[in-house]
Design a protein around this motif. Sequence first.
Motif, PDB file in Angstrom:
ATOM      1  N   GLY A 135      13.386  17.997  16.532  1.00 39.03           N
ATOM      2  CA  GLY A 135      14.307  17.335  15.749  1.00 39.03           C
ATOM      3  C   GLY A 135      15.787  16.792  16.534  1.00 39.03           C
ATOM      4  N   ARG A 136      16.462  15.899  15.297  1.00 43.65           N
ATOM      5  CA  ARG A 136      17.804  15.726  14.825  1.00 43.65           C
ATOM      6  C   ARG A 136      19.533  16.710  15.669  1.00 43.65           C
ATOM      7  NH1 ARG A 136      20.835  14.407  11.050  1.00 43.65           N
ATOM      8  NH2 ARG A 136      19.877  14.673   8.629  1.00 43.65           N
ATOM      9  N   MET A 137      18.654  17.568  14.924  1.00 40.62           N
ATOM     10  CA  MET A 137      20.006  18.767  14.953  1.00 40.62           C
ATOM     11  C   MET A 137      20.212  19.340  16.738  1.00 40.62           C
ATOM     12  SD  MET A 137      20.367  18.011  12.114  1.00 40.62           S
ATOM     13  CE  MET A 137      22.028  19.497  11.190  1.00 40.62           C
ATOM     14  N   GLY A 138      19.523  19.251  17.281  1.00 42.06           N
ATOM     15  CA  GLY A 138      19.609  20.071  18.509  1.00 42.06           C
ATOM     16  C   GLY A 138      20.044  18.998  19.860  1.00 42.06           C
ATOM     17  N   LEU A 139      20.506  17.722  19.359  1.00 39.10           N
ATOM     18  CA  LEU A 139      21.076  17.301  20.932  1.00 39.10           C
ATOM     19  C   LEU A 139      21.301  17.751  21.387  1.00 39.10           C
ATOM     20  CD1 LEU A 139      19.298  13.564  19.037  1.00 39.10           C
ATOM     21  CD2 LEU A 139      18.262  15.073  20.528  1.00 39.10           C
ATOM     22  N   ALA A 140      22.548  18.141  21.331  1.00 42.86           N
ATOM     23  CA  ALA A 140      23.372  19.062  21.888  1.00 42.86           C
ATOM     24  C   ALA A 140      22.998  18.788  23.389  1.00 42.86           C
ATOM     25  CB  ALA A 140      24.412  18.871  21.244  1.00 42.86           C
ATOM     26  N   LEU A 151      11.931   9.725  24.496  1.00 37.31           N
ATOM     27  CA  LEU A 151      11.548   9.569  23.656  1.00 37.31           C
ATOM     28  C   LEU A 151      11.778  10.562  22.318  1.00 37.31           C
ATOM     29  CD1 LEU A 151      10.622   6.709  21.726  1.00 37.31           C
ATOM     30  CD2 LEU A 151       8.786   8.196  22.288  1.00 37.31           C
ATOM     31  N   MET A 152      13.097  10.172  21.418  1.00 36.39           N
ATOM     32  CA  MET A 152      13.274  11.168  20.564  1.00 36.39           C
ATOM     33  C   MET A 152      12.818  11.108  19.365  1.00 36.39           C
ATOM     34  SD  MET A 152      14.944  13.132  17.852  1.00 36.39           S
ATOM     35  CE  MET A 152      16.357  11.145  17.583  1.00 36.39           C
ATOM     36  N   ARG A 153      11.987  11.720  18.650  1.00 38.09           N
ATOM     37  CA  ARG A 153      11.308  11.557  17.182  1.00 38.09           C
ATOM     38  C   ARG A 153      11.726  12.446  16.112  1.00 38.09           C
ATOM     39  NH1 ARG A 153       4.817  11.398  17.025  1.00 38.09           N
ATOM     40  NH2 ARG A 153       5.280  13.466  17.254  1.00 38.09           N
ATOM     41  N   SER A 154      11.948  11.609  15.085  1.00 40.38           N
ATOM     42  CA  SER A 154      12.761  12.359  13.977  1.00 40.38           C
ATOM     43  C   SER A 154      12.669  11.851  12.579  1.00 40.38           C
ATOM     44  CB  SER A 154      13.993  12.707  13.534  1.00 40.38           C
ATOM     45  OG  SER A 154      15.083  12.282  14.426  1.00 40.38           O
ATOM     46  N   VAL A 155      12.955  12.347  11.312  1.00 43.15           N
ATOM     47  CA  VAL A 155      13.184  11.926  10.894  1.00 43.15           C
ATOM     48  C   VAL A 155      13.206  11.022  10.055  1.00 43.15           C
ATOM     49  CG1 VAL A 155      12.366  12.346   7.783  1.00 43.15           C
ATOM     50  CG2 VAL A 155      11.246  13.777   9.614  1.00 43.15           C
ATOM     51  N   ASP A 156      15.437  11.361  10.485  1.00 42.73           N
ATOM     52  CA  ASP A 156      16.209  10.414  10.217  1.00 42.73           C
ATOM     53  C   ASP A 156      16.751  10.838  11.259  1.00 42.73           C
ATOM     54  OD1 ASP A 156      16.192  10.847   7.191  1.00 42.73           O
ATOM     55  OD2 ASP A 156      17.159  12.285   7.368  1.00 42.73           O
ATOM     56  N   ALA A 157      18.217   9.164  11.219  1.00 40.64           N
ATOM     57  CA  ALA A 157      18.466   9.417  12.520  1.00 40.64           C
ATOM     58  C   ALA A 157      19.168  10.195  13.063  1.00 40.64           C
ATOM     59  CB  ALA A 157      19.025   8.039  12.424  1.00 40.64           C
ATOM     60  N   LEU A 169      13.031   7.543  17.566  1.00 37.37           N
ATOM     61  CA  LEU A 169      11.732   6.988  16.816  1.00 37.37           C
ATOM     62  C   LEU A 169      11.374   8.025  15.573  1.00 37.37           C
ATOM     63  CD1 LEU A 169       8.836   5.499  16.511  1.00 37.37           C
ATOM     64  CD2 LEU A 169       8.148   7.383  17.412  1.00 37.37           C
ATOM     65  N   LEU A 170      12.265   7.081  14.277  1.00 33.58           N
ATOM     66  CA  LEU A 170      12.224   7.340  13.518  1.00 33.58           C
ATOM     67  C   LEU A 170      10.379   7.174  13.217  1.00 33.58           C
ATOM     68  CD1 LEU A 170      14.888   5.961  11.601  1.00 33.58           C
ATOM     69  CD2 LEU A 170      15.067   8.460  12.986  1.00 33.58           C
ATOM     70  N   ASP A 171      10.508   8.458  11.939  1.00 31.94           N
ATOM     71  CA  ASP A 171       8.351   8.677  12.123  1.00 31.94           C
ATOM     72  C   ASP A 171       8.186   9.939  11.113  1.00 31.94           C
ATOM     73  OD1 ASP A 171       6.171   8.105  10.884  1.00 31.94           O
ATOM     74  OD2 ASP A 171       5.193   7.701  13.468  1.00 31.94           O
TER      75      ASP A 171
END
Length: 253
Positions: A135-140, A151-157, A169-171
């Motif tokens: 998920g995009r929330m824990g990239l820190a 390669l990071m996949r998530s629904v939103d940027a 990769l938005l998917d």
Amino acid sequence: MHILVLGGTTEARRLAGLLVDVPGNRVTSSLAGRVASPKLPPGEVRVGGFGGVAGLADWLRTHQVDALIDATHPFAGTISFHAAEAAAAAHVPLLALRRPGWAPGEGDDWHPVGSLDEAARALSRLGERVFLTTGRMGLAAFAALHEPWFLMRSVDAPEGPCPPRMEVLLDRGPFTLEGERDLLRRHRIDVLVTKDSGGAATAPKLTAAREAGIPVVVVRRPPVPAGVPVADTPEAAVARLRAWAGDGVRNGR
């Protein structure tokens, strides 16, 4: 019955669909609002937080909620504890809908960890081209890693700190096994990082990783409130609600 579903998951949408078909039910689904264009469930929908435990308890009382269903993501831990406290304060029965977690099979090379920080530390000994599906929330947690490519996949940027070598990769799932095989091959992935979210929609990546001999770093689920009854499918949740209604739902806890 007025049923409040804390949602945002596939199971929550299925549950709302089953409940709205029952005559006499009023179903309200609450979404956190973290996804820009969420798939909306049947019934009434509200978006946004409640203002903590006190705000949720007040909402339950004000809207005369008869039953509260926590069908949030297995890693949305804070709201689950808030739901337990608010339900107790408002004297509303609470049921958790939790999809079963994944389990390793023969040929899997899983590396369980307790947090995203632990997952980041594990990468140095496992691979250099990382398929990151947490998920995009824990990239820190991965932002200080300069050697691996992600390669990071998530629904939103993503927002906030990110790894310097990263492709987004938005998917949105569900994903197919053939699609996951192709993705791993095309991007030359040599390690997968995932949360133990469970469910079928995103499970094919685990099969593809097993077939390719790729190690998988699996972040274990956070603890859940003690004493809250759990259903593992929407159908089981509906059956529990029917039993509560037969007994008098306010005594269902």
